[in-house]
Design a protein around this motif. Sequence first.
Motif, short mmCIF file in Angstrom:
data_model
loop_
_atom_site.label_atom_id
_atom_site.label_comp_id
_atom_site.label_asym_id
_atom_site.label_seq_id
_atom_site.Cartn_x
_atom_site.Cartn_y
_atom_site.Cartn_z
N MET A 1 0.83 -1.16 0.00
CA MET A 1 0.00 0.00 0.00
C MET A 1 0.89 1.25 0.00
O MET A 1 1.87 1.31 0.73
N GLN A 2 0.56 2.21 -0.83
CA GLN A 2 1.26 3.49 -0.85
C GLN A 2 0.65 4.39 0.22
O GLN A 2 -0.57 4.53 0.30
N VAL A 3 1.50 4.98 1.05
CA VAL A 3 1.04 5.86 2.12
C VAL A 3 1.71 7.22 1.94
O VAL A 3 2.94 7.30 1.77
N THR A 4 0.92 8.27 1.96
CA THR A 4 1.45 9.63 1.91
C THR A 4 1.77 10.06 3.33
O THR A 4 0.91 10.01 4.21
N VAL A 5 3.02 10.45 3.55
CA VAL A 5 3.48 10.91 4.85
C VAL A 5 3.74 12.41 4.74
O VAL A 5 4.68 12.83 4.07
N ASP A 6 2.88 13.20 5.37
CA ASP A 6 2.96 14.66 5.33
C ASP A 6 3.66 15.14 6.60
O ASP A 6 3.05 15.17 7.67
N VAL A 7 4.95 15.47 6.48
CA VAL A 7 5.71 16.00 7.61
C VAL A 7 5.46 17.51 7.61
O VAL A 7 5.99 18.22 6.77
N LYS A 8 4.62 17.97 8.52
CA LYS A 8 4.17 19.36 8.52
C LYS A 8 5.33 20.33 8.55
O LYS A 8 6.26 20.20 9.33
N GLY A 9 5.27 21.29 7.63
CA GLY A 9 6.30 22.32 7.54
C GLY A 9 7.55 21.87 6.83
O GLY A 9 8.51 22.63 6.74
N GLU A 10 7.58 20.63 6.33
CA GLU A 10 8.78 20.11 5.68
C GLU A 10 8.45 19.45 4.35
O GLU A 10 8.36 20.12 3.34
N ASP A 11 8.26 18.13 4.36
CA ASP A 11 8.10 17.37 3.12
C ASP A 11 6.80 16.59 3.11
O ASP A 11 6.21 16.32 4.15
N VAL A 12 6.39 16.22 1.92
CA VAL A 12 5.32 15.24 1.72
C VAL A 12 5.95 14.11 0.92
O VAL A 12 6.45 14.33 -0.17
N LEU A 13 5.96 12.93 1.52
CA LEU A 13 6.65 11.79 0.93
C LEU A 13 5.69 10.63 0.71
O LEU A 13 4.71 10.48 1.43
#
Length: 66
Positions: free
Chosen positions: A1-13
Motif C-alpha cells: 500500500m502506498q502511504v502519503t506521509v505529510d511531515v508538517k512544515g517540511e516534506d510530503v513523501l
Amino acid sequence: MQVTVDVKGEDVLEVDAGADATYADLLSAVELSPHEVTVLVDGRPVPEDQPVSVDHVTVLRLVKGG
C-alpha cells in the motif's frame, strides 16, 4: 500500500508500506524517530506500534531547533 506521509512544515513523501507495516515502520522509512515526532491520523495521535490502516498520515515534530 502506498502511504502519503505529510511531515508538517517540511516534506510530503510517498512510502510503500508492506501488509504488516506499523506507523514506526513509516517513520523509519522517512528517517524520523518516534522520539521526536507524533503520527496523526484524522487529526488524532496513533501509537507507533499500531498497524498502518490508512493511506495518508500527518507527522508533527515535537522538538525542532538548533
